[in-house]
Design an enzyme around this catalytic site. Structure first.
Site, short mmCIF file in Angstrom:
data_model
loop_
_atom_site.label_atom_id
_atom_site.label_comp_id
_atom_site.label_asym_id
_atom_site.label_seq_id
_atom_site.Cartn_x
_atom_site.Cartn_y
_atom_site.Cartn_z
N LEU A 206 0.87 -1.21 -0.04
CA LEU A 206 0.02 0.11 0.09
C LEU A 206 0.89 1.18 -0.10
CD1 LEU A 206 -3.22 0.06 0.27
CD2 LEU A 206 -2.76 0.49 2.89
N HIS A 207 0.92 1.89 -1.09
CA HIS A 207 1.53 3.23 -1.08
C HIS A 207 1.32 4.36 -1.70
CE1 HIS A 207 3.09 2.22 -5.12
NE2 HIS A 207 3.16 3.33 -5.20
N ARG A 208 0.12 4.29 -2.39
CA ARG A 208 -0.28 5.53 -3.33
C ARG A 208 -0.86 6.48 -2.08
NH1 ARG A 208 0.52 5.01 -8.42
NH2 ARG A 208 0.86 2.89 -9.11
N ARG A 239 6.69 5.53 2.48
CA ARG A 239 5.64 6.53 2.63
C ARG A 239 4.58 6.14 3.61
NH1 ARG A 239 2.62 10.29 -0.93
NH2 ARG A 239 3.90 10.12 -2.29
N ASP A 280 -2.03 -1.72 -3.98
CA ASP A 280 -2.43 -0.44 -5.02
C ASP A 280 -1.46 0.09 -5.86
OD1 ASP A 280 -0.79 0.72 -3.24
OD2 ASP A 280 -1.98 2.18 -2.51
#
Ligand code: UD1
Length: 367
Positions: A206-208, A239, A280
């Site tokens: 998950l990084h967006r 992030r 994502d």
């Protein structure tokens, strides 16, 4: 022919691995410029060493910043590098701030630009990556398209004359590394010590920005993953770690087992060992498809719609859809039995990229 590859972020290093290997089979001069957008060893160095990519010839060391600062810093730092090297092509990859800055710096110096992975569209103009894709495609002279769908998008924007369909270079790398993992020549799945290695598990990333930067949404997503009935191995991007810490969100609880970002071969082994992927990431959706595992994508749209055919990938934008009532339809749905074509190519895309650059070198210099 002299080609300058401009890269800076993790997914670009994977693509570069295929292209650098293809150039290694030629007498052409391939110069690698690393912008430094990703500077953590886990996001950068391990890809160069693990995928046998030659060391960058130039490292700009730009680091993090707002989109404007990051893009502008790369642009300013690249100008003298391109001016001094005078390449026949600047080759930019994918959709990051490094991609756009590389394309702009080259275009403004009348140096031909080729965009690898051209024509992808999410049609979501809130994504920074979508701005980068559209602007780069329109600045570039040669558009190296990975899929027929991407060719159609470019034609719809009036760019058909600049397009060459090459297939996707990530397939070249993914299938090669898959074979080394299956032959036992590469590593085993990288599982956190907290996990019983015999248990079935899901793999997640998950990084967006659209998932990490809103505290309520991020907390709901983390809780949904933690509430799943099987262990979830979450390879945490910096992030994600930064935002959960900023917002006071507890990451390790329930089913969640957190690991560092994985080197490429370990990533492939961990996907192969999993019963499914939740992500994502754009690239991971495709890698999961190529490795024949089911993918659940935490987004409203995908640039890789071919993965949705036959139910291999499904879009689940709403954390509520990961509730216990929906598990069997989403993350824990059985593997698809649909037969698949090869929409991303045959694993020989990088050779076609080199040939396209050869074929068009010299013909596009008069901008
Ligand atoms: C970038 C790309 C995205 C790609 C992703 C792969 C853009 C707009 N986005 O997103 O298309 O899918 O890379 O990972 O270019 N950070 C570190 N160490 C690093 C790199 C980043 O700690 O080595 C932290 C920084 O605090 C930074 C944040 O992560 O602010 C985000 O990094 P950034 O390069 O802005 O974007 P990504 O989310 O990595």
């Amino acid at each position: 022919m002299k080609v300058m590859s401009v890269v800076g972020a993790r997914p670009q290093f994977v693509k570069l691995a295929a292209v650098a290997a293809a150039f290694g089979d030629t007498d052409y001069d391939h110069v690698i410029v690393h912008t430094g957008q990703h500077y953590d060893a886990d996001l950068s160095d391990v890809f160069f060493s693990g995928l046998c990519i030659p060391e960058p010839d130039v490292h700009l060391g730009v680091g993090s910043g707002t989109h404007g600062v990051q893009t502008g810093t790369i642009l300013a730092a690249l100008d003298p590098v391109i001016a001094a090297a005078r390449p026949d092509w600047v080759l930019v990859y994918g959709d990051t701030n490094s991609t756009l800055a590389g394309a702009l710096s080259a275009a403004k110096q009348h140096t031909p630009v080729a965009h690898l992975e051209a024509g992808l569209r999410s049609f979501n103009r809130r994504m920074p990556e979508e701005h980068n894709r559209v602007l780069t495609d329109h600045a570039a002279d040669l558009l190296l398209a990975p899929t027929e769908e991407s060719v159609r998008h470019l034609a719809a924007e009036g760019l058909a004359e600049r397009v060459v369909l090459t297939g996707d270079v990530m397939v070249d790398v993914c299938l090669r590394v898959r074979d080394t993992v299956l032959n036992g020549e590469a590593c085993a799945p990288a599982l956190p010590v907290s996990l019983d290695a015999q248990e079935p598990y899901l793999f997640a990333t998950l990084h967006r920005a659209e998932n990490t930067d809103d505290p309520e949404r991020l907390a709901a997503l983390v809780d949904a993953l933690a509430g799943l009935p099987v262990p979830v191995v979450l390879a945490a991007h910096p992030r994600l770690l930064a935002r959960t810490e900023d917002f006071g969100i507890k990451l390790i609880h329930g089913s969640l087992h957190v690991s560092r970002p994985l080197p490429y071969a370990e990533l492939i082994a961990t996907i192969l060992g999993s019963c499914g992927v939740i992500t994502d990431s754009g690239g991971l959706q495709k890698e999961t498809f190529l490795l024949e595992r089911v993918c659940t994508t935490i987004r409203t749209e995908t640039e890789w719609p071919e993965t949705l055919r036959g139910g291999w990938n499904t879009l689940v934008p709403n954390p509520g859809e990961l509730s216990p009532q929906a598990w069997s339809d989403t993350v824990l749905r059985p593997a698809s039995r649909a037969s698949r074509d090869m929409p991303y190519g045959d694993g020989r895309a990088a050779g076609r990229v080199v040939r396209a650059l050869e074929d068009h070198a010299g013909g596009l210099h008069a901008r």
